[in-house]
Motif scaffolding. Structure first.
Motif, PDB file in Angstrom:
ATOM      1  N   PHE A 127      51.844  10.741  47.875  1.00 11.15           N
ATOM      2  CA  PHE A 127      52.691  11.761  48.514  1.00 11.15           C
ATOM      3  C   PHE A 127      52.012  13.132  48.460  1.00 11.15           C
ATOM      4  CE2 PHE A 127      55.745  15.198  47.747  1.00 11.15           C
ATOM      5  CZ  PHE A 127      56.445  15.189  48.941  1.00 11.15           C
ATOM      6  N   MET A 128      51.498  13.509  47.292  1.00 17.57           N
ATOM      7  CA  MET A 128      50.851  14.815  47.150  1.00 17.57           C
ATOM      8  C   MET A 128      49.587  14.902  47.988  1.00 17.57           C
ATOM      9  SD  MET A 128      52.886  16.594  45.404  1.00 17.57           S
ATOM     10  CE  MET A 128      51.794  18.016  45.293  1.00 17.57           C
ATOM     11  N   ALA A 129      48.840  13.773  48.055  1.00 13.95           N
ATOM     12  CA  ALA A 129      47.615  13.755  48.858  1.00 13.95           C
ATOM     13  C   ALA A 129      47.938  13.947  50.333  1.00 13.95           C
ATOM     14  CB  ALA A 129      46.872  12.439  48.641  1.00 13.95           C
ATOM     15  N   LEU A 130      48.976  13.247  50.808  1.00 11.91           N
ATOM     16  CA  LEU A 130      49.389  13.409  52.206  1.00 11.91           C
ATOM     17  C   LEU A 130      49.866  14.825  52.486  1.00 11.91           C
ATOM     18  CD1 LEU A 130      51.367  10.078  52.790  1.00 11.91           C
ATOM     19  CD2 LEU A 130      49.249  10.755  53.922  1.00 11.91           C
ATOM     20  N   LEU A 131      50.611  15.414  51.537  1.00 10.08           N
ATOM     21  CA  LEU A 131      51.133  16.764  51.710  1.00 10.08           C
ATOM     22  C   LEU A 131      50.011  17.790  51.819  1.00 10.08           C
ATOM     23  CD1 LEU A 131      53.695  18.474  51.889  1.00 10.08           C
ATOM     24  CD2 LEU A 131      53.649  18.680  49.400  1.00 10.08           C
ATOM     25  N   LYS A 132      49.002  17.681  50.958  1.00 13.20           N
ATOM     26  CA  LYS A 132      47.875  18.622  50.992  1.00 13.20           C
ATOM     27  C   LYS A 132      47.099  18.515  52.298  1.00 13.20           C
ATOM     28  CE  LYS A 132      47.187  18.779  45.969  1.00 13.20           C
ATOM     29  NZ  LYS A 132      46.274  18.419  44.854  1.00 13.20           N
ATOM     30  N   ILE A 133      46.859  17.288  52.743  1.00 16.81           N
ATOM     31  CA  ILE A 133      46.113  17.081  53.988  1.00 16.81           C
ATOM     32  C   ILE A 133      46.874  17.665  55.174  1.00 16.81           C
ATOM     33  CG2 ILE A 133      45.279  15.327  55.590  1.00 16.81           C
ATOM     34  CD1 ILE A 133      44.699  13.569  53.140  1.00 16.81           C
ATOM     35  N   ASN A 134      48.189  17.429  55.188  1.00 14.26           N
ATOM     36  CA  ASN A 134      48.996  17.927  56.295  1.00 14.26           C
ATOM     37  C   ASN A 134      49.052  19.447  56.322  1.00 14.26           C
ATOM     38  OD1 ASN A 134      50.666  15.740  57.938  1.00 14.26           O
ATOM     39  ND2 ASN A 134      50.411  14.962  55.872  1.00 14.26           N
ATOM     40  N   ILE A 135      49.116  20.067  55.158  1.00 13.14           N
ATOM     41  CA  ILE A 135      49.137  21.537  55.103  1.00 13.14           C
ATOM     42  C   ILE A 135      47.822  22.104  55.644  1.00 13.14           C
ATOM     43  CG2 ILE A 135      49.132  23.517  53.540  1.00 13.14           C
ATOM     44  CD1 ILE A 135      51.140  22.048  51.802  1.00 13.14           C
ATOM     45  N   LYS A 136      46.689  21.489  55.270  1.00 14.98           N
ATOM     46  CA  LYS A 136      45.383  21.941  55.772  1.00 14.98           C
ATOM     47  C   LYS A 136      45.312  21.817  57.290  1.00 14.98           C
ATOM     48  CE  LYS A 136      42.724  20.890  51.590  1.00 14.98           C
ATOM     49  NZ  LYS A 136      41.655  20.051  50.993  1.00 14.98           N
ATOM     50  N   LEU A 137      45.765  20.664  57.810  1.00 15.09           N
ATOM     51  CA  LEU A 137      45.736  20.458  59.257  1.00 15.09           C
ATOM     52  C   LEU A 137      46.654  21.453  59.973  1.00 15.09           C
ATOM     53  CD1 LEU A 137      45.854  16.541  59.392  1.00 15.09           C
ATOM     54  CD2 LEU A 137      43.891  18.004  59.918  1.00 15.09           C
ATOM     55  N   LEU A 138      47.785  21.737  59.377  1.00 15.98           N
ATOM     56  CA  LEU A 138      48.750  22.648  59.993  1.00 15.98           C
ATOM     57  C   LEU A 138      48.206  24.070  60.055  1.00 15.98           C
ATOM     58  CD1 LEU A 138      51.600  22.247  61.146  1.00 15.98           C
ATOM     59  CD2 LEU A 138      52.514  23.014  58.959  1.00 15.98           C
ATOM     60  N   LEU A 139      47.555  24.513  58.991  1.00 20.31           N
ATOM     61  CA  LEU A 139      47.018  25.881  58.951  1.00 20.31           C
ATOM     62  C   LEU A 139      45.857  26.077  59.919  1.00 20.31           C
ATOM     63  CD1 LEU A 139      47.208  26.619  55.115  1.00 20.31           C
ATOM     64  CD2 LEU A 139      48.720  27.462  56.922  1.00 20.31           C
ATOM     65  N   ARG A 140      45.258  24.987  60.365  1.00 19.61           N
ATOM     66  CA  ARG A 140      44.180  25.081  61.355  1.00 19.61           C
ATOM     67  C   ARG A 140      44.717  25.143  62.784  1.00 19.61           C
ATOM     68  NH1 ARG A 140      40.383  20.203  58.908  1.00 19.61           N
ATOM     69  NH2 ARG A 140      39.866  21.222  56.919  1.00 19.61           N
ATOM     70  N   ASN A 141      46.000  24.900  62.939  1.00 22.00           N
ATOM     71  CA  ASN A 141      46.619  24.870  64.261  1.00 22.00           C
ATOM     72  C   ASN A 141      47.009  26.301  64.661  1.00 22.00           C
ATOM     73  OD1 ASN A 141      48.417  24.530  66.487  1.00 22.00           O
ATOM     74  ND2 ASN A 141      48.837  22.440  65.828  1.00 22.00           N
ATOM     75  N   LYS A 142      46.380  26.825  65.709  1.00 19.01           N
ATOM     76  CA  LYS A 142      46.635  28.198  66.141  1.00 19.01           C
ATOM     77  C   LYS A 142      48.056  28.377  66.676  1.00 19.01           C
ATOM     78  CE  LYS A 142      41.790  29.133  67.246  1.00 19.01           C
ATOM     79  NZ  LYS A 142      40.824  29.493  68.319  1.00 19.01           N
ATOM     80  N   ALA A 143      48.577  27.335  67.308  1.00 15.39           N
ATOM     81  CA  ALA A 143      49.943  27.423  67.823  1.00 15.39           C
ATOM     82  C   ALA A 143      50.944  27.588  66.674  1.00 15.39           C
ATOM     83  CB  ALA A 143      50.286  26.177  68.635  1.00 15.39           C
ATOM     84  N   PHE A 144      50.700  26.900  65.572  1.00 15.61           N
ATOM     85  CA  PHE A 144      51.584  27.022  64.406  1.00 15.61           C
ATOM     86  C   PHE A 144      51.550  28.448  63.854  1.00 15.61           C
ATOM     87  CE2 PHE A 144      51.743  27.099  59.735  1.00 15.61           C
ATOM     88  CZ  PHE A 144      53.067  26.743  59.562  1.00 15.61           C
ATOM     89  N   ILE A 145      50.356  29.013  63.730  1.00 14.85           N
ATOM     90  CA  ILE A 145      50.226  30.382  63.215  1.00 14.85           C
ATOM     91  C   ILE A 145      50.929  31.360  64.145  1.00 14.85           C
ATOM     92  CG2 ILE A 145      48.603  32.209  62.593  1.00 14.85           C
ATOM     93  CD1 ILE A 145      48.599  29.842  60.679  1.00 14.85           C
ATOM     94  N   PHE A 146      50.814  31.123  65.451  1.00 16.47           N
ATOM     95  CA  PHE A 146      51.454  32.002  66.427  1.00 16.47           C
ATOM     96  C   PHE A 146      52.966  32.012  66.239  1.00 16.47           C
ATOM     97  CE2 PHE A 146      53.645  32.453  70.509  1.00 16.47           C
ATOM     98  CZ  PHE A 146      53.172  33.679  70.932  1.00 16.47           C
ATOM     99  N   PHE A 147      53.593  30.832  66.244  1.00 20.88           N
ATOM    100  CA  PHE A 147      55.042  30.753  66.114  1.00 20.88           C
ATOM    101  C   PHE A 147      55.507  31.166  64.726  1.00 20.88           C
ATOM    102  CE2 PHE A 147      54.571  27.879  69.793  1.00 20.88           C
ATOM    103  CZ  PHE A 147      55.497  28.466  70.633  1.00 20.88           C
TER     104      PHE A 147
END
Length: 422
Positions: free
Chosen positions: A4-24
């Protein structure tokens, strides 16, 4: 727990690389605060109770119903004032000061009696007034002669029971004027006596102690509720599209067979779904935090409720909408369809939950549908907090839990169906 923690860390990294996420994440809270500030400066709702003052109509085409806060509940007196004397002004102010009526006046000094009667007939059908009052040019002469019809005429245009209270109040005020005039006082002396008596009366303050089953907000609370509704509208759009960014990760994992490899590694479907749900919690915390910082920097706290309860409502509302967009993306299967679907959900839910306009006069079907919209319940909780009702917290908790259980159930079923299709 490790997976669970491994999946959470990976997803957070992928999310922070998404420019659309940072925009919203950054833009929607800023826009929300900007709109709140703009609404504060140009709100159509006045901070004072409009019933305490005469509302002046600018021209004959302006409707009295547009001058009041709550047209469905206010008793509106539309006045054609052809007298414009000091005593007629005093009588209208006395009616307005009762707190029961909204007095809207049109200057009719340049209009003929035939024109006034024509417009009154039109207003009876096209303006939502409880009664129309015509103060004639011979207002003072009519009162001094004891001829009420020569002084003023009332037109009953509704069956509201408050009409009896209005008639009684008007008769009482006109009776006072008649008594003073009959005592030998002139217009100036009569007006002076009336104003002296009015100034000696104790100051009046109206407070609603118990409104029965329906909450009643004053003018300032209504304005605050309007601001909160606009804030909900903008911030939920940000939550939905941030949730789509998490859904995009799920879609990419399914398309690239990453989901299959995760399942083959021994990670359970429950752990996988829990990690995605935790991402919604992270997004809600981040966006609520950004909104809190914006409110602190701008010093905007004119919500009628404290900042912390307001931010708590935003966090729970965001959690629900992040989960909605996440599950929508899982069911849609591609990012473009997910974007169309979440935008449709946002548009319909905002309209049907009463964020932009009240739902008091809509059909029973639409009112029933509105109770399915999350924003409707969160607005109810915000209204309770505006009135100081602490039961709002239990409402928030129950509503959030109920929506999460239902939405996650659909999301889990959709994930299972997608796996079988693959």
């Amino acid at each position: 727990m490790r997976s669970f923690m491994a999946l959470l860390k990976i997803n957070i990294k992928l999310l922070l690389r998404n420019k659309a996420f940072i925009f919203f994440l950054l833009i929607t809270p800023v826009i929300s605060v900007f709109i709140l500030d703009l609404k504060t400066g140009t709100a159509s709702y006045k901070e004072e109770d409009i019933r305490e003052n005469i509302q002046e109509l600018d021209n004959i085409s302006q409707k009295a119903v547009y001058k009041v806060n709550s047209p469905a509940t206010e008793f509106i007196i539309k006045v054609y004032d052809a007298s414009r004397s000091g005593i007629s002004e005093h009588v209208l102010k006395k009616l307005a000061s009762t707190g029961m009526f909204c007095v809207c006046r049109l200057d009719a000094t340049e209009m003929t009696e035939q024109e006034i009667e024509k417009y009154i007939e039109n207003d009876a059908f096209n303006d939502r007034a409880g009664v129309i009052l015509y103060l004639k040019k011979d207002f003072l002469k009519g009162i001094s002669e004891g001829d009420v019809e020569k002084a003023a005429v009332t037109y009953k245009v509704s069956d509201d029971e408050r009409l009896n209270i209005f008639n009684s109040a008007l008769s009482g005020y006109l009776g006072q004027v008649y008594s003073l005039l009959m005592a030998g006082n002139g217009e100036k002396e009569t007006l002076k006596v009336l104003e002296t008596v009015q100034n000696e009366l104790p100051a009046k303050e109206i407070k609603v102690i118990n409104a029965g089953e329906k909450n009643i907000l004053d003018a300032s609370q209504t304005a605050a509720k309007s601001k909160i509704g606009y804030a909900f509208s903008i911030i939920t759009l940000g939550f939905l599209f941030c949730g789509v960014c998490v859904a995009f990760i799920v879609i990419e994992e399914q398309n690239n067979k990453v989901y299959t490899r995760i399942m083959l590694s021994g990670t359970s479907r429950l752990n996988y779904l829990a990690a995605k749900t935790a991402m919604a919690v992270v997004i809600s915390l981040l966006q609520t935090g950004v909104l809190g910082i914006c409110l602190f920097v701008t010093g905007n706290s004119n919500f009628g409720i404290d900042r912390l309860p307001f931010l708590l409502i935003i966090f729970m509302l965001g959690l629900v909408f992040c989960i909605i967009s996440l599950c929508t993306g899982i069911l849609a299967g591609d990012i473009m369809s997910a974007n169309y679907m979440v935008f449709t959900i946002w548009s319909c839910s905002a309209l049907l939950s009463g964020l932009y306009f009240p739902l008091d006069n809509v059909s029973g079907v639409l009112r029933a549908v509105s109770f399915l919209m999350p924003q409707k319940w969160f607005m109810e909780a915000a209204e309770m907090l505006l009135l100081g009702d602490r039961e709002a917290y239990s409402v928030l908790l129950c509503v959030t839990a109920a929506y999460l259980i239902v939405i996650l159930s659909f999301g889990g079923a959709g994930l299972k169906i997608k796996r079988q299709d693959n």
